[in-house]
Design a protein around this motif. Structure first.
Motif: not given
Length: 180
Positions: A12-17, A43-44, A52-53
């Motif tokens: 959601r923040f950097e387009n890379s998880g 994920g949603p 989860n985070i």
């Protein structure tokens, strides 16, 4: 040069998880030996997202950070070389004069500087320490450049604005790199 923390905050923040970091940085995918179970970074948004985070951060502390520390320690010579070049160049660098006009003064051919191959790519400490092939920042994943082919002076001049921001801390940054 942005020396980012190795953990990117998620899709959601950097387009890379985080899963992408395990893949890109360590060549591991879900199900591979060494890939931690329960890693979550995308994920949603749901009622258990924060839990989860939090679990993911704990897994990073346990599994990812030691790998990064090891890679940084193994590649410290590359970091030291870059920061020594930065320390040598930035004290003489004049931000009022275009970089290309100063390149020759630092032993860099202006044409080599203009042809810098990683214009679309942000380098970080891990990538520099790891050395070798680096994604060029556009096109297919196979579009890479060998970092060994780029003189540290060229990197410093290309990222001069970033190094100017930390001009007062370059000695400290260099000492940290030497202590890895």
């Amino acid at each position: 040069m942005r020396l980012h923390h190795p953990l990117i905050a998620g899709a959601r923040f950097e387009n890379s998880g985080v899963w992408r970091q395990w893949s890109d940085d360590f060549g591991l995918r879900r199900g591979d030996p060494g890939y931690p179970s329960g890693l979550w970074s995308f994920g949603p948004w749901r009622s258990n997202t924060l839990e989860n985070i939090a679990k993911g951060f704990a897994l990073n502390d346990q599994f990812m950070y030691p790998r990064y520390r090891q890679a940084l320690a193994e590649g410290k010579a590359h970091l030291v070389t870059l920061f020594e070049a930065a320390q040598r160049i930035i004290v003489q660098f004049d931000p009022a004069i275009p970089v290309a006009q100063q390149a020759a003064r630092f032993g860099v051919d202006p044409e080599v500087l203009a042809a810098y191959p990683l214009v679309s790519s942000a380098l970080d400490a891990f990538t520099i320490a790891r050395h070798g092939p680096c994604y060029a920042g556009f096109g297919p994943a196979t579009n890479t450049v060998d970092l060994a082919s780029i003189a540290p002076e060229v990197m410093v001049l290309h990222f001069a604005d970033e190094f100017l921001l930390v001009r007062e801390r370059l000695s400290e940054i260099l000492a940290t790199a030497k202590a890895l």
